[in-house]
Scaffold this active site. Structure first.
Site, PDB file in Angstrom:
ATOM      1  N   SER A   8      -0.751  -6.126   3.141  1.00  0.00           N
ATOM      2  CA  SER A   8      -0.765  -6.388   1.700  1.00  0.00           C
ATOM      3  C   SER A   8       0.309  -5.566   1.000  1.00  0.00           C
ATOM      4  O   SER A   8       0.279  -4.333   1.016  1.00  0.00           O
ATOM      5  CB  SER A   8      -2.124  -6.031   1.109  1.00  0.00           C
ATOM      6  N   HIS A  33       0.970 -10.470   2.703  1.00  0.00           N
ATOM      7  CA  HIS A  33      -0.074 -10.851   1.748  1.00  0.00           C
ATOM      8  C   HIS A  33       0.344 -10.344   0.367  1.00  0.00           C
ATOM      9  O   HIS A  33       0.686  -9.165   0.198  1.00  0.00           O
ATOM     10  CB  HIS A  33      -1.420 -10.260   2.156  1.00  0.00           C
ATOM     11  N   ASP A  35      -0.686 -10.037  -3.547  1.00  0.00           N
ATOM     12  CA  ASP A  35      -1.848 -10.019  -4.455  1.00  0.00           C
ATOM     13  C   ASP A  35      -1.402 -10.065  -5.909  1.00  0.00           C
ATOM     14  O   ASP A  35      -0.939  -9.061  -6.457  1.00  0.00           O
ATOM     15  CB  ASP A  35      -2.655  -8.735  -4.244  1.00  0.00           C
ATOM     16  N   MET A  37      -2.447 -10.252  -9.724  1.00  0.00           N
ATOM     17  CA  MET A  37      -3.611  -9.988 -10.600  1.00  0.00           C
ATOM     18  C   MET A  37      -3.155  -9.999 -12.048  1.00  0.00           C
ATOM     19  O   MET A  37      -2.154  -9.374 -12.381  1.00  0.00           O
ATOM     20  CB  MET A  37      -4.191  -8.605 -10.295  1.00  0.00           C
ATOM     21  N   HIS A  66      -2.150 -14.663  -2.925  1.00  0.00           N
ATOM     22  CA  HIS A  66      -3.542 -14.646  -3.372  1.00  0.00           C
ATOM     23  C   HIS A  66      -3.556 -14.489  -4.892  1.00  0.00           C
ATOM     24  O   HIS A  66      -3.260 -13.412  -5.411  1.00  0.00           O
ATOM     25  CB  HIS A  66      -4.254 -13.484  -2.666  1.00  0.00           C
ATOM     26  N   MET A  68      -5.239 -13.934  -8.114  1.00  0.00           N
ATOM     27  CA  MET A  68      -6.423 -13.460  -8.823  1.00  0.00           C
ATOM     28  C   MET A  68      -6.125 -13.596 -10.311  1.00  0.00           C
ATOM     29  O   MET A  68      -5.926 -12.607 -11.028  1.00  0.00           O
ATOM     30  CB  MET A  68      -6.712 -12.011  -8.422  1.00  0.00           C
ATOM     31  N   MET A 137     -13.595 -12.667   0.462  1.00  0.00           N
ATOM     32  CA  MET A 137     -13.355 -11.321  -0.076  1.00  0.00           C
ATOM     33  C   MET A 137     -14.433 -10.373   0.440  1.00  0.00           C
ATOM     34  O   MET A 137     -15.633 -10.618   0.247  1.00  0.00           O
ATOM     35  CB  MET A 137     -13.370 -11.338  -1.610  1.00  0.00           C
ATOM     36  N   ASP A 175     -10.313 -10.092   3.411  1.00  0.00           N
ATOM     37  CA  ASP A 175      -9.469  -9.180   2.608  1.00  0.00           C
ATOM     38  C   ASP A 175     -10.334  -8.127   1.936  1.00  0.00           C
ATOM     39  O   ASP A 175     -11.210  -8.460   1.137  1.00  0.00           O
ATOM     40  CB  ASP A 175      -8.730 -10.017   1.548  1.00  0.00           C
TER      41      ASP A 175
END
Lengths: 223, 223
Positions: A8, A33, A35, A37, A66, A68, A137, A175
């Site tokens: 990540s 990965h 992330d 957000m 991913h 979010m 998750m 994850d």
């Protein structure tokens, strides 16, 4: 099914991303990965397009993105253009999940759906056939460095059983709090892909840790 | 009043932030301008805390943080802890702006309010006395590299006149399409601080461009 390790970027050094990306390129890791957000869907703001574009510029492995974020539909084409190979949206963020999954495929990406720790696997029953990946998750999303929630193992087993009849090729990714201490249990439960942040970037040698995670993999497969 | 140049990190190289931050440290620039976008208040997601922390680690000049996010109140303490010297919120994002400004001061930071191109200066009448800075957006926020909106000059003049009786020390900052071609007009209109992104990081020599922006400053002050 080959097991996948996805470091990540959230745990990388944001002052020197090129260096950390090149480290992952030269390692045995399979994916990056990524992330994203927004501070609305989750209580943290990580990064978006300018950082994705910097990652894409140097990454020699697929970007597993991913999201979010609320209302991901409006950004799917831009994340595809920014280099995503996999785009995963949250079950809890998508009122029209089937439409969103279609849009991800139309943008040329593999489509994933993530479920929060409280979201039952059975809710994926009518979308599972359309998915390339399910992200289970194992912490509440929003921050790196959290502790693995043990019930995740039950959810992975249940998802694996459900997928065996509906979509045997779907990738089950986990994850949150994943490391050498629980990877074996997760593989035995049926998981295929593993996000690791602090476990990798916090290790004395990240490349050695990636190698260790991959070797545990190989041992389990041959046993 | 000293005129301030604030290079926008949004136009820096996110693969090598340490290098670009150290360039700004060694330049004549006054502040780092830090553009946080959540993809909800503005149609773009830039970056948040992990990138702020990387900037803070190397920056030797104050961080001027511009929050283009909904519900900024919940993040003010974290942005202060992440190294912000100035926290600017949007007029259009804050229903309880006076409370938000108090919270920024309580967190130990200078408080700014940004206004979008369509937002009249007069709407700041009852908050201006409490502010350290007003950020007049000269483009619609969300992206770097946009064209300066000429009406900004009228807004700066109007704000300068209003501030002369209510808060003569307030810093008037301008952000969007600012460069050597319009800096003189903006200073003459009454602006004090200038965000520049592409004008600086897109220049053959960013440090030379920063120096040029500061020298134009000095020439105007002595004329």
């Amino acid at each position: 099914m080959k097991h996948l390790i996805a470091p990540s970027v959230l745990s990388a050094d944001f002052a020197n991303l090129q260096r950390d990306i090149e480290m992952v390129n030269s390692s045995e890791a399979d994916w990056f990965h990524v992330d994203v957000m927004d501070g609305v869907f989750v209580p943290n703001i990580s990064f978006g397009f300018p950082v994705m574009e910097a990652i894409k510029k140097y990454a020699a492995k697929p970007l597993d993105v991913h999201l979010m974020i609320v209302s991901p539909d409006q950004y799917i084409e831009r994340f595809a253009a920014a280099g995503a190979s996999v785009i995963t949206v949250h079950y809890e963020a998508c009122t029209h999940l089937h439409r969103t999954v279609q849009a991800i495929h139309a943008a040329g990406c593999k489509a994933g759906v993530a479920i929060n720790p409280h979201t039952p696997v059975v809710l994926l029953k009518d979308i599972l056939a359309d998915l390339d990946l399910v992200l289970v998750m194992s912490v509440n999303p929003g921050f790196g460095g959290q502790k693995f929630i043990p019930n995740t193992l039950n959810k992975v087993r249940e998802l694996k059983a459900m997928a065996s009849t509906i979509n045997p090729d779907v990738i089950i990714e986990v994850d949150g709090g994943v490391g050498i201490q629980n990877l074996g249990d997760l593989i035995r439960a049926g998981a295929d892909a593993f996000v690791a942040g602090n476990a990798i970037f916090g290790a004395p040698s990240p490349t050695a840790m990636i190698s260790e995670l991959k070797q545990l993999d190989a041992q389990l497969k041959s046993s």
